[in-house]
Design an enzyme around this catalytic site. Structure first.
Site, PDB file in Angstrom:
ATOM      1  N   HIS A  17       0.857  -1.187   0.000  1.00  0.00           N
ATOM      2  CA  HIS A  17       0.000   0.000   0.000  1.00  0.00           C
ATOM      3  C   HIS A  17       0.886   1.228   0.000  1.00  0.00           C
ATOM      4  O   HIS A  17       1.951   1.230   0.620  1.00  0.00           O
ATOM      5  CB  HIS A  17      -0.905   0.006   1.238  1.00  0.00           C
ATOM      6  CG  HIS A  17      -2.047   0.944   1.124  1.00  0.00           C
ATOM      7  ND1 HIS A  17      -1.952   2.269   1.447  1.00  0.00           N
ATOM      8  CD2 HIS A  17      -3.320   0.751   0.673  1.00  0.00           C
ATOM      9  CE1 HIS A  17      -3.115   2.855   1.225  1.00  0.00           C
ATOM     10  NE2 HIS A  17      -3.961   1.959   0.740  1.00  0.00           N
ATOM     11  N   GLU A  53      -7.763  -5.403  -0.022  1.00  0.00           N
ATOM     12  CA  GLU A  53      -8.342  -6.210  -1.098  1.00  0.00           C
ATOM     13  C   GLU A  53      -8.294  -7.709  -0.843  1.00  0.00           C
ATOM     14  O   GLU A  53      -9.107  -8.459  -1.356  1.00  0.00           O
ATOM     15  CB  GLU A  53      -7.650  -5.902  -2.428  1.00  0.00           C
ATOM     16  CG  GLU A  53      -7.625  -4.437  -2.800  1.00  0.00           C
ATOM     17  CD  GLU A  53      -8.994  -3.857  -3.091  1.00  0.00           C
ATOM     18  OE1 GLU A  53     -10.001  -4.447  -2.662  1.00  0.00           O
ATOM     19  OE2 GLU A  53      -9.055  -2.801  -3.723  1.00  0.00           O
TER      20      GLU A  53
HETATM   21  C1  LIG Z   1      -0.807  -0.743  -3.901  1.00  0.00           C
HETATM   22  C2  LIG Z   1       0.511  -0.458  -4.622  1.00  0.00           C
HETATM   23  C3  LIG Z   1       0.187   0.059  -6.023  1.00  0.00           C
HETATM   24  C4  LIG Z   1       1.274   0.619  -3.855  1.00  0.00           C
HETATM   25  O1  LIG Z   1       2.425   0.784  -4.551  1.00  0.00           O
HETATM   26  P1  LIG Z   1       3.483   1.958  -4.422  1.00  0.00           P
HETATM   27  O2  LIG Z   1       3.377   2.688  -3.157  1.00  0.00           O
HETATM   28  O3  LIG Z   1       3.376   2.785  -5.657  1.00  0.00           O
HETATM   29  O4  LIG Z   1       4.800   1.117  -4.346  1.00  0.00           O
HETATM   30  P2  LIG Z   1       5.747   0.826  -5.543  1.00  0.00           P
HETATM   31  O5  LIG Z   1       4.972   0.459  -6.762  1.00  0.00           O
HETATM   32  O6  LIG Z   1       6.688   1.971  -5.616  1.00  0.00           O
HETATM   33  O7  LIG Z   1       6.486  -0.459  -5.012  1.00  0.00           O
HETATM   34  C5  LIG Z   1       7.580  -0.445  -4.152  1.00  0.00           C
HETATM   35  C6  LIG Z   1       8.342  -1.740  -4.333  1.00  0.00           C
HETATM   36  O8  LIG Z   1       7.590  -2.793  -3.740  1.00  0.00           O
HETATM   37  C7  LIG Z   1       7.227  -3.729  -4.743  1.00  0.00           C
HETATM   38  N1  LIG Z   1       5.828  -4.098  -4.517  1.00  0.00           N
HETATM   39  C8  LIG Z   1       4.816  -3.292  -4.115  1.00  0.00           C
HETATM   40  N2  LIG Z   1       3.695  -4.006  -3.971  1.00  0.00           N
HETATM   41  C9  LIG Z   1       4.010  -5.272  -4.305  1.00  0.00           C
HETATM   42  C10 LIG Z   1       3.261  -6.459  -4.364  1.00  0.00           C
HETATM   43  N3  LIG Z   1       1.967  -6.483  -4.058  1.00  0.00           N
HETATM   44  N4  LIG Z   1       3.874  -7.590  -4.747  1.00  0.00           N
HETATM   45  C11 LIG Z   1       5.190  -7.576  -5.058  1.00  0.00           C
HETATM   46  N5  LIG Z   1       5.950  -6.477  -5.013  1.00  0.00           N
HETATM   47  C12 LIG Z   1       5.369  -5.339  -4.648  1.00  0.00           C
HETATM   48  C13 LIG Z   1       7.397  -3.033  -6.074  1.00  0.00           C
HETATM   49  O9  LIG Z   1       7.674  -3.941  -7.098  1.00  0.00           O
HETATM   50  C14 LIG Z   1       8.576  -2.135  -5.780  1.00  0.00           C
HETATM   51  O10 LIG Z   1       9.740  -2.911  -5.812  1.00  0.00           O
HETATM   52  P3  LIG Z   1      11.104  -2.292  -6.406  1.00  0.00           P
HETATM   53  O11 LIG Z   1      11.356  -1.056  -5.601  1.00  0.00           O
HETATM   54  O12 LIG Z   1      12.097  -3.378  -6.187  1.00  0.00           O
HETATM   55  O13 LIG Z   1      10.820  -1.969  -7.822  1.00  0.00           O
HETATM   56  C15 LIG Z   1       1.359  -1.739  -4.706  1.00  0.00           C
HETATM   57  O14 LIG Z   1       1.706  -2.184  -3.413  1.00  0.00           O
HETATM   58  C16 LIG Z   1       0.703  -2.846  -5.501  1.00  0.00           C
HETATM   59  O15 LIG Z   1       0.799  -2.869  -6.727  1.00  0.00           O
HETATM   60  N6  LIG Z   1      -0.010  -3.819  -4.818  1.00  0.00           N
HETATM   61  C17 LIG Z   1      -0.684  -4.865  -5.514  1.00  0.00           C
HETATM   62  C18 LIG Z   1      -2.039  -4.381  -6.026  1.00  0.00           C
HETATM   63  C19 LIG Z   1      -3.032  -4.191  -4.914  1.00  0.00           C
HETATM   64  O16 LIG Z   1      -3.163  -5.006  -4.016  1.00  0.00           O
HETATM   65  N7  LIG Z   1      -3.762  -3.069  -5.012  1.00  0.00           N
HETATM   66  C20 LIG Z   1      -4.788  -2.711  -4.047  1.00  0.00           C
HETATM   67  C21 LIG Z   1      -4.340  -1.558  -3.206  1.00  0.00           C
HETATM   68  S1  LIG Z   1      -5.449  -1.215  -1.878  1.00  0.00           S
END
Ligand SMILES: CC(C)(COP(=O)(O)OP(=O)(O)OC[C@H]1O[C@@H](n2cnc3c(N)ncnc32)[C@H](O)[C@@H]1OP(=O)(O)O)[C@@H](O)C(=O)NCCC(=O)NCCS
Length: 386
Positions: free
Chosen positions: A270, A329
């Site tokens: 998140h 989720e």
């Molecule tokens: C929710 C979300 C978009 C937040 O992302 P964010 O704050 O933008 O974080 P980032 O995309 O910058 O990710 C940071 C790192 O963690 C990793 N990461 C984040 N969520 C991850 C997940 N669910 N599974 C695997 N790796 C994940 C990213 O690949 C990134 O790795 P890196 O730095 O080695 O490239 C992200 O955690 C995600 O995609 N989760 C899965 C989708 C989900 O459950 N969405 C519902 C949200 S309520």
């Protein structure tokens, strides 16, 4: 996180280089009295109340009142809101006709909701905010249920004005009077997701309304933002993952392979929460309660808990220091599945709950409106002649 800007001289002119924050991470772009998200302590307040307190106890209409009026509703106010919402549930005939066409095109329920939401003001007087807000909240469930039935070749079920909003949604989906335990489970879910700070869809709604556009446009934009798998589109894939894993012993190999391929585990991570999302706790408890008398459900719940534990361990191994924890989720998927909803209904049902918060944010934005207009840093070429 207010970092000072840097002033530099470039080619004889002086420019201010402002800090670029991808994804606006850490940027405070609004003040709100609607909900408070503390991502370090894992706290969520909705209308000032801890989510663990309000979500499992309040009626959905009480949350609507709280977010729209800022006060706890009296019994009389709840009854009158329930009546007002019930009176607005029926869709304009043109919306139903449109949904029939959309069903013929086999669009997803989320696409259908986006298409139909733009027609929900067909019978509303222009610029009449309160009536339009009621219509939107009352009709979003009708759109989802009507479309679901059309998509499956079933006759849509007319709303029942004798039922509360949550019970009526289940009734319109299934055509059967829902059990109290299921109504409570869904009500807990809708309350839990009613509002959540400046999430992507709420921000989209505020950006749209801040241009002095209209409420329906803001809601349509918010639906578009909610649809993506990084926001509201994750629970379907999260449930698919649990089913594909099938048994606790298979979790490690499955999840490891996914992470090795660089894929994300849906239902984890998140932007704001760096500890377990408090909503996950509330929904896990609601799912456990609902599955209490159901052996197959209990088995699924046990599997999900074991997948969760393995996922968190592996995420720490593959993404050390990222503090990737369970988000809302993962248990949304489990709870809604337990309620008998198919996964294509998960995100539309999220929209049904979040519409209340979107509208509250639009109202809040308009109270002290300033056009939302950030800047972009130009990184392209500079030519001197065409
Ligand atoms: C929710 C979300 C978009 C937040 O992302 P964010 O704050 O933008 O974080 P980032 O995309 O910058 O990710 C940071 C790192 O963690 C990793 N990461 C984040 N969520 C991850 C997940 N669910 N599974 C695997 N790796 C994940 C990213 O690949 C990134 O790795 P890196 O730095 O080695 O490239 C992200 O955690 C995600 O995609 N989760 C899965 C989708 C989900 O459950 N969405 C519902 C949200 S309520």
């Amino acid at each position: 996180m207010n970092e000072p800007s840097v002033t530099v001289a470039t080619g004889g002119t002086t420019e201010t280089l402002k800090k670029f924050r991808p994804g606006l991470e850490g940027v405070v772009a609004a003040e709100t009295a609607l909900s408070h998200v503390d991502g370090t302590r894992g706290v969520l307040l909705i209308g000032g109340y801890p989510v663990e307190e309000i979500a499992p106890q309040a009626a959905f209409e009480e949350v609507v009142h709280l977010l729209w009026q800022g006060t706890r509703a009296t019994e009389r106010e709840v009854a009158s809101l329930r009546q007002a919402l019930a009176a607005q549930r029926a869709l304009p005939a043109a919306t139903v006709a449109l949904l029939e066409r959309v069903a013929a095109a086999r669009k997803s329920p989320m696409d259908a909701l986006r298409i139909a939401a733009g027609t929900l003001d067909l019978d509303a007087p222009d610029k009449e905010w309160d009536g339009l807000a009621l219509r939107l909240v009352a009709r979003m469930p009708t759109v989802v249920a009507t479309y679901w039935r059309l998509l499956h070749g079933l006759t849509p079920v007319e709303p029942d004005a004798g039922l509360g909003d949550t019970a009526n949604y289940l009734y319109m989906l299934t055509g059967e009077m829902p059990e109290d335990a299921k109504v409570r489970g869904l009500e807990t879910y809708l309350n839990t997701v009613s509002d959540h700070g400046l999430n992507a869809s709420t921000f989209a709604a505020r950006v749209i309304i801040a241009t002095q556009s209209d409420l329906v446009s803001a809601i349509v934009g918010a639906i578009g933002a909610l649809k993506g798998p990084l926001h509201g589109g994750a629970p379907g894939p999260a449930l698919d993952m649990v089913f594909e894993i099938g048994r606790p012993e298979a979790a490690e190999a499955y999840l490891r392979a996914k992470l090795e391929r660089g894929e994300r585990l849906m239902g984890f991570g998140h932007r704001v929460y760096k500890v377990r999302d408090p909503r996950a706790e509330v929904l896990a408890a609601a799912a456990a309660e609902m599955f209490a008398a159901d052996v197959a459900g209990q088995e699924l719940y046990g599997l999900a808990k074991s997948v969760e534990a393995t996922a968190i361990r592996l995420l720490e191994e593959y993404k050390p220091g990222r503090r990737l924890q369970t988000n809302v989720e993962f248990f949304t998927a489990l709870l809604l599945h337990g309620l008998g909803l198919e996964s294509a209904l998960f995100t539309p049902t999220f929209a049904v709950g979040r519409t209340v918060g979107w509208i509250a944010h639009c109202r809040e934005q308009m109270a002290t409106n300033r056009l939302i207009r950030p800047e972009a840093r130009y990184v392209g070429p500079v030519y001197t002649t065409w």
